[in-house]
Design a protein around this motif. Structure first.
Motif, PDB file in Angstrom:
ATOM      1  N   VAL A   1       0.755  -0.884  -0.116  1.00 19.80           N
ATOM      2  CA  VAL A   1       0.051   0.221  -0.085  1.00 19.80           C
ATOM      3  C   VAL A   1       0.933   1.197   0.214  1.00 19.80           C
ATOM      4  N   SER A   2       0.922   2.186  -0.641  1.00 19.24           N
ATOM      5  CA  SER A   2       1.250   3.310  -1.209  1.00 19.24           C
ATOM      6  C   SER A   2       0.801   4.419   0.700  1.00 19.24           C
ATOM      7  N   VAL A   3       1.930   4.965   1.207  1.00 17.56           N
ATOM      8  CA  VAL A   3       1.351   6.231   1.577  1.00 17.56           C
ATOM      9  C   VAL A   3       2.480   7.510   2.143  1.00 17.56           C
ATOM     10  N   THR A   4       1.676   8.211   2.479  1.00 17.69           N
ATOM     11  CA  THR A   4       2.880   9.843   2.279  1.00 17.69           C
ATOM     12  C   THR A   4       3.299  10.254   3.243  1.00 17.69           C
ATOM     13  N   ILE A   5       4.705  10.151   3.700  1.00 18.72           N
ATOM     14  CA  ILE A   5       5.374  10.616   4.040  1.00 18.72           C
ATOM     15  C   ILE A   5       5.994  12.422   3.782  1.00 18.72           C
ATOM     16  N   LEU A   6       6.833  13.377   4.631  1.00 14.79           N
ATOM     17  CA  LEU A   6       7.386  13.960   4.070  1.00 14.79           C
ATOM     18  C   LEU A   6       8.904  13.377   3.649  1.00 14.79           C
ATOM     19  N   ALA A   7       9.177  13.142   2.442  1.00 18.52           N
ATOM     20  CA  ALA A   7      10.299  13.579   2.162  1.00 18.52           C
ATOM     21  C   ALA A   7      11.412  13.783   2.826  1.00 18.52           C
ATOM     22  N   GLU A   8      11.467  14.429   3.057  1.00 20.16           N
ATOM     23  CA  GLU A   8      13.181  14.686   3.911  1.00 20.16           C
ATOM     24  C   GLU A   8      12.541  15.926   5.457  1.00 20.16           C
ATOM     25  N   GLY A   9      11.780  16.920   5.776  1.00 23.81           N
ATOM     26  CA  GLY A   9      10.993  17.535   6.785  1.00 23.81           C
ATOM     27  C   GLY A   9      10.354  17.791   6.613  1.00 23.81           C
ATOM     28  N   PRO A  10       9.959  18.568   7.547  1.00 26.51           N
ATOM     29  CA  PRO A  10       8.837  19.830   7.431  1.00 26.51           C
ATOM     30  C   PRO A  10       8.787  20.961   7.480  1.00 26.51           C
ATOM     31  N   ILE A  11      10.014  20.907   7.251  1.00 29.84           N
ATOM     32  CA  ILE A  11      10.193  23.311   6.662  1.00 29.84           C
ATOM     33  C   ILE A  11      10.904  22.338   5.636  1.00 29.84           C
ATOM     34  N   GLY A  12      10.536  22.974   4.540  1.00 28.18           N
ATOM     35  CA  GLY A  12      10.940  23.009   3.842  1.00 28.18           C
ATOM     36  C   GLY A  12      11.735  24.540   2.942  1.00 28.18           C
ATOM     37  N   ALA A  13      12.474  24.187   1.706  1.00 27.61           N
ATOM     38  CA  ALA A  13      13.392  25.146   1.668  1.00 27.61           C
ATOM     39  C   ALA A  13      12.893  26.519   1.241  1.00 27.61           C
ATOM     40  N   GLY A  14      13.716  27.735   1.801  1.00 28.54           N
ATOM     41  CA  GLY A  14      13.224  29.164   1.234  1.00 28.54           C
ATOM     42  C   GLY A  14      12.141  29.224   1.430  1.00 28.54           C
ATOM     43  N   GLY A  15      11.325  28.823   2.871  1.00 29.04           N
ATOM     44  CA  GLY A  15      10.046  28.793   2.604  1.00 29.04           C
ATOM     45  C   GLY A  15       8.626  28.380   2.001  1.00 29.04           C
ATOM     46  N   GLU A  16       9.284  26.909   1.344  1.00 24.73           N
ATOM     47  CA  GLU A  16       8.186  26.471   0.628  1.00 24.73           C
ATOM     48  C   GLU A  16       7.343  25.753   1.221  1.00 24.73           C
ATOM     49  N   LEU A  17       6.323  24.803   0.968  1.00 25.16           N
ATOM     50  CA  LEU A  17       5.704  23.418   0.948  1.00 25.16           C
ATOM     51  C   LEU A  17       6.926  22.511   1.815  1.00 25.16           C
TER      52      LEU A  17
ATOM     53  N   GLU B   1       0.112  23.530  11.205  1.00 25.86           N
ATOM     54  CA  GLU B   1      -0.746  22.925  11.345  1.00 25.86           C
ATOM     55  C   GLU B   1      -0.131  21.483  11.612  1.00 25.86           C
ATOM     56  N   LEU B   2       0.622  21.480  10.937  1.00 25.18           N
ATOM     57  CA  LEU B   2       1.494  20.363  10.912  1.00 25.18           C
ATOM     58  C   LEU B   2       2.347  19.803  11.882  1.00 25.18           C
ATOM     59  N   LEU B   3       2.861  20.879  12.666  1.00 25.09           N
ATOM     60  CA  LEU B   3       2.851  20.108  13.768  1.00 25.09           C
ATOM     61  C   LEU B   3       2.588  20.087  14.990  1.00 25.09           C
ATOM     62  N   ASP B   4       1.048  20.550  14.724  1.00 25.51           N
ATOM     63  CA  ASP B   4       0.140  19.603  15.702  1.00 25.51           C
ATOM     64  C   ASP B   4      -0.589  18.735  15.171  1.00 25.51           C
ATOM     65  N   ASP B   5      -0.793  17.917  13.701  1.00 24.66           N
ATOM     66  CA  ASP B   5      -1.553  17.358  13.496  1.00 24.66           C
ATOM     67  C   ASP B   5      -0.963  16.006  13.871  1.00 24.66           C
ATOM     68  N   THR B   6      -1.492  15.769  14.886  1.00 24.44           N
ATOM     69  CA  THR B   6      -0.875  14.370  15.812  1.00 24.44           C
ATOM     70  C   THR B   6      -1.001  12.629  14.702  1.00 24.44           C
ATOM     71  N   ARG B   7      -2.048  12.821  13.987  1.00 23.27           N
ATOM     72  CA  ARG B   7      -2.385  11.967  12.727  1.00 23.27           C
ATOM     73  C   ARG B   7      -1.101  11.524  12.132  1.00 23.27           C
ATOM     74  N   PHE B   8      -1.076  12.615  11.614  1.00 22.70           N
ATOM     75  CA  PHE B   8      -0.448  12.509  10.143  1.00 22.70           C
ATOM     76  C   PHE B   8       1.455  12.180  10.746  1.00 22.70           C
ATOM     77  N   LEU B   9       1.394  12.848  11.996  1.00 21.24           N
ATOM     78  CA  LEU B   9       3.047  12.315  12.553  1.00 21.24           C
ATOM     79  C   LEU B   9       3.106  10.546  12.736  1.00 21.24           C
ATOM     80  N   ALA B  10       2.254  10.499  13.304  1.00 26.11           N
ATOM     81  CA  ALA B  10       1.843   9.155  13.384  1.00 26.11           C
ATOM     82  C   ALA B  10       1.860   8.495  12.039  1.00 26.11           C
ATOM     83  N   GLN B  11       1.077   8.223  11.171  1.00 29.16           N
ATOM     84  CA  GLN B  11       0.984   7.759   9.774  1.00 29.16           C
ATOM     85  C   GLN B  11       2.621   8.724   8.962  1.00 29.16           C
ATOM     86  N   HIS B  12       3.214   9.706   9.284  1.00 29.22           N
ATOM     87  CA  HIS B  12       5.051   9.683   8.835  1.00 29.22           C
ATOM     88  C   HIS B  12       6.018   8.881   9.357  1.00 29.22           C
ATOM     89  N   VAL B  13       5.549   8.578  10.603  1.00 26.79           N
ATOM     90  CA  VAL B  13       6.782   7.768  11.483  1.00 26.79           C
ATOM     91  C   VAL B  13       6.639   6.095  11.239  1.00 26.79           C
TER      92      VAL B  13
END
Length: 543
Positions: free
Chosen positions: A19-35, A94-106
Motif C-alpha cells: 500500500v502507498s503511504v504519504t510521508i515527508l520526503a525530508e522534513g517539515p520545513i521546506g527550502a526557502g519557506g516553500e511547502l 498545523e503540521l506540527l500539531d497534526d498528531t495523525r499525520f505524525l503517526a502516519q509519517h513515522v
C-alpha cells in the motif's frame, strides 16, 4: 486520500500486498519557506490497531502538554486492514500539531525501512529482544537524547527548536530511518553492540545507519531534483549537469541533513588523519559514509555520460535515485556476508563485494570496482576476488548432516563444524567450551536470470573465559585481571543443496587477533570506557 483498495475481508489480503503511504520526503520545513516535499512509500499491508499498533511497531505520541499518550487511528473505521493515507497540512503550525499525520509519517518511514532490509535480504528481521519496537514520536527528551535504546525495544524522538517552533525530530525522515536501522541491526547482529563490542563495531552501527538514512531519502527523485536545481544555480551555460554539480548536490544534501543539528556534528567530506582510531563512533563512521557517497556520485556521473548530453534535470534526478537505491541494496545485502562478531571496515567491504558478486556476476557498470577504489582511498585495503568466498581451502569437507534440519536446527550446524577438523581449526574454537550462540536463517533471492535461489546462513559465536595465567600461556595476553573473556565466531553460507559456499571466520583462540583486540589492560579499559557511554543508547554526543 483513501488508498485504492476495495473493501475486502481479512482473508482476501494476500501475502506481499503493498500500500502507498504519504510521508515527508525530508522534513517539515521546506527550502526557502516553500511547502515541504512529500514522497510516497510502498509498505506491506497489515492489520493496524489504534495507536497505531501493528505486528512489528507501536507508535506512541505524547500530547504537547503533559505525559498522556494520544492514540491515533490510521485505518478506515471498522476495517483495520484498510489504511487511509492523508496529505500533510499546508501550514507549519498545523503540521506540527497534526498528531495523525505524525503517526502516519513515522509508521510509513519505519515500515519502509524495515521492508527494504527484508526485501533485500529475503528474510524477516528480528528484534532484540523479540516483541514490538515502540517509537515514541514526541517524547520528553532532548534532541541529542533522541535514539534507540538497546534491551528495551524503544526509540525516543525529542524535539528541536526551529523558526520559533518545537519541531519533533520524528518528522525528519532520515532521523527515523537512522534509528530504526539501529534497531534492525541490533536484532540481526546483537554482538555488534553488546558489552564486548569495541568502538569499531559501534562506529559500524553508526555508519550503516547513516548510509541507510541518507540513501533512503536520496532515493526520492523529487529530493534529488530539488538538490540539482539548488546546486546548478550560478553555473554557466552547458555546465549545469557537470560532475561538480552532481558532487555538490549530493554532498550538500548530506551535509544539510547533519547540519540541522539534532543528532550530530555536520558531515565533513575530508578524511582526517588517523580516523580509524577516533574515540567517537559517529566521527569514525562519517569517513566511511563519505566513501559510499563518493561512489554514488561517480556512478551517477558515469550513468549520465552513457546517455549523452541534453538530459533534463528530471532525468538526471531519476538517474541519481536509481544509483542511490542500487548502492543502498548492495550495502544491505552485504550484511548477510559479514561475521557475527568483531566486524571491521574490511569485513564490510568484503561482504558488499561478495554478496554483489553472487547477485550480479557481470558488473558491467563497475559498481564493485568503484566501491573498492573509494574504500581504498580512505585506507581500507581492497578485497581480492581470489577466494573471496573463503572456502577454497576447505576442499573435501564431510557433510554428515540432514539438509532438512540444516536450515532450522543450530545443532545440525554445530555438528557440521565438529565433523570437519579443518574448519574447526580455521575457526580456532576452544574444544572444551560450547558455542555460546548459534543462529540459522534461510533466505531467498531472485538471480539475474529470474530464478529464485534459496540459501542458508548460519552464524556461531564462542566466548571463552580464561584465567590470567591461561590467557598469557595460550594467547600471549598479559593482564593483571583475575580472568578475561575472549570470543570469536563465524558465518557460514550454504547453497540450496547444503554445500558450503561462503565462510567469514573470526578465530577464537588466535594469539595475533586476540592480542591486538585486547592490547593491554590500559588499552582495554580505555576502550571499555569510551564505548560504554554509547553502547546501550545510539544517539549523538556533544552539546
Amino acid at each position: 486520500m483513501t488508498v485504492a483498495f476495495p473493501k475486502k475481508g481479512p482473508g482476501d489480503i494476500k501475502a506481499g500486498q503493498m500500500v502507498s503511504v504519504t510521508i515527508l520526503a525530508e522534513g517539515p520545513i521546506g527550502a526557502g519557506g516553500e511547502l515541504p516535499l512529500t514522497a510516497q512509500v510502498r509498505i506491506p499491508v497489515e492489520r493496524l490497531r489504534r495507536g497505531p499498533t501493528g505486528h512489528r511497531y507501536a507508535i506512541h505520541i505524547r500530547k504537547w502538554r503533559g505525559t498522556t499518550v494520544s492514540p491515533v487511528t490510521l485505518t478506515q473505521p471498522g476495517d483495520p486492514w484498510q489504511l487511509i493515507s492523508e496529505p500533510p497540512p499546508a501550514g507549519l503550525r498545523e503540521l506540527l500539531d497534526d498528531t495523525r499525520f505524525l503517526a502516519q509519517h513515522v509508521y510509513g518511514v519505519a515500515m519502509s525501512t524495515l521492508d527494504i532490509f527484508e526485501s533485500t535480504l529475503g528474510r524477516r528481521m528480528p528484534w532484540n529482544p523479540e516483541g514490538r519496537v515502540v517509537l515514541k514520536a514526541r517524547d520528553l527528551v532532548t534532541a541529542t537524547d533522541t535514539g534507540y535504546e538497546r534491551g528495551t525495544n524503544i526509540i525516543r524522538f525529542g524535539s528541536v527548536d526551529r523558526m520559533g517552533y518545537k519541531v519533533p525530530t520524528a518528522l525528519y525522515r532520515d532521523i527515523v530511518a537512522h534509528e530504526v536501522t539501529h534497531a534492525i541491526l541490533d536484532g540481526y547482529r546483537p554482538a555488534w553492540a553488546d558489552q564486548m563490542a569495541t568502538m569499531e563495531q559501534l562506529a559500524m552501527h553508526e555508519a550503516l545507519a547513516d548510509i541507510v538514512a541518507i540513501l533512503s531519502v536520496f532515493s526520492s527523485k523529487d529530493v534529488v531534483y530539488r538538490q540539482l536545481q539548488a546546486a546548478a544555480k550560478g553555473s554557466g551555460p552547458g555546465q549545469s549537469t557537470d560532475d561538480a554539480v552532481l558532487m555538490r548536490s549530493l554532498f550538500d544534501f548530506a551535509r544539510d541533513l547533519f547540519a540541522r543539528g539534532p543528532l550530530r556534528e555536520p558531515f565533513v567530506g575530508a578524511v582526517p588523519a588517523g580516523w580509524q582510531v577516533l574515540p567517537e563512533p559517529h566521527a569514525r563512521g562519517a569517513v566511511v559514509v563519505g566513501a559510499v557517497l563518493r561512489s554514488v556520485q561517480r556512478l551517477w556521473s558515469e550513468r549520465n555520460a552513457r546517455y549523452g548530453q541534453g538530459r533534463s534535470l528530471q532525468q538526471l534526478a531519476e538517474s541519481g535515485s536509481i544509483v542511490a537505491t542500487r548502492i543502498l541494496r548492495m550495502v544491505i545485502r552485504g550484511l548477510s556476508y559479514m561475521p557475527p562478531v568483531d566486524v571491521s571496515w574490511r569485513d564490510l567491504l568484503r561482504g558488499i563485494i561478495a554478496a554483489d558478486l553472487d547477485m550480479v556476476p557481470d558488473d558491467v557498470h563497475g559498481y564493485r570496482e568503484t566501491l573498492q577504489e573509494e574504500f581504498s582511498a580512505i585506507g581500507i585495503r581492497r578485497v581480492s576476488l581470489n577466494n573471496i568466498s573463503g572456502v577454497d581451502y576447505y576442499q573435501g569437507l564431510r557433510y554428515p548432516i540432514r539438509l532438512s534440519a540444516l536450515g532450522s536446527d543450530p545443532q545440525e550446524v554445530q555438528r557440521f563444524v565438529w565433523e570437519n577438523p579443518r574448519l574447526l581449526e580455521a575457526a580456532r574454537l576452544e574444544r572444551r567450551t560450547p558455542l555460546s550462540s548459534t543462529r540459522v536463517r534461510t533466505s531467498e533471492r531472485v538471480s539475474p536470470d529470474g530464478f529464485i535461489i534459496s540459501e542458508i546462513g548460519a552464524s556461531f559465536i564462542q566466548t571463552v573465559r580464561m584465567s590470567r595465567r591461561e590467557a598469557y600461556v595460550r594467547l600471549g595476553v598479559k593482564t593483571g585481571r583475575d580472568y578475561i573473556d575472549v570470543r570469536g565466531g563465524g558465518l557460514l553460507r550454504f547453497d540450496a543443496g547444503g554445500r558450503l559456499v561462503y565462510a567469514a571466520l573470526k578465530p577464537v583462540m588466535d594469539r595475533g587477533r586476540q592480542g591486538q583486540l585486547f592490547g593491554s589492560d590500559e588499552h582495554h579499559e580505555a576502550e571499555e570506557a569510551a564505548s560504554s557511554g554509547v553502547r546501550n543508547k545510539f544517539h549523538g554526543t556533544g552539546d
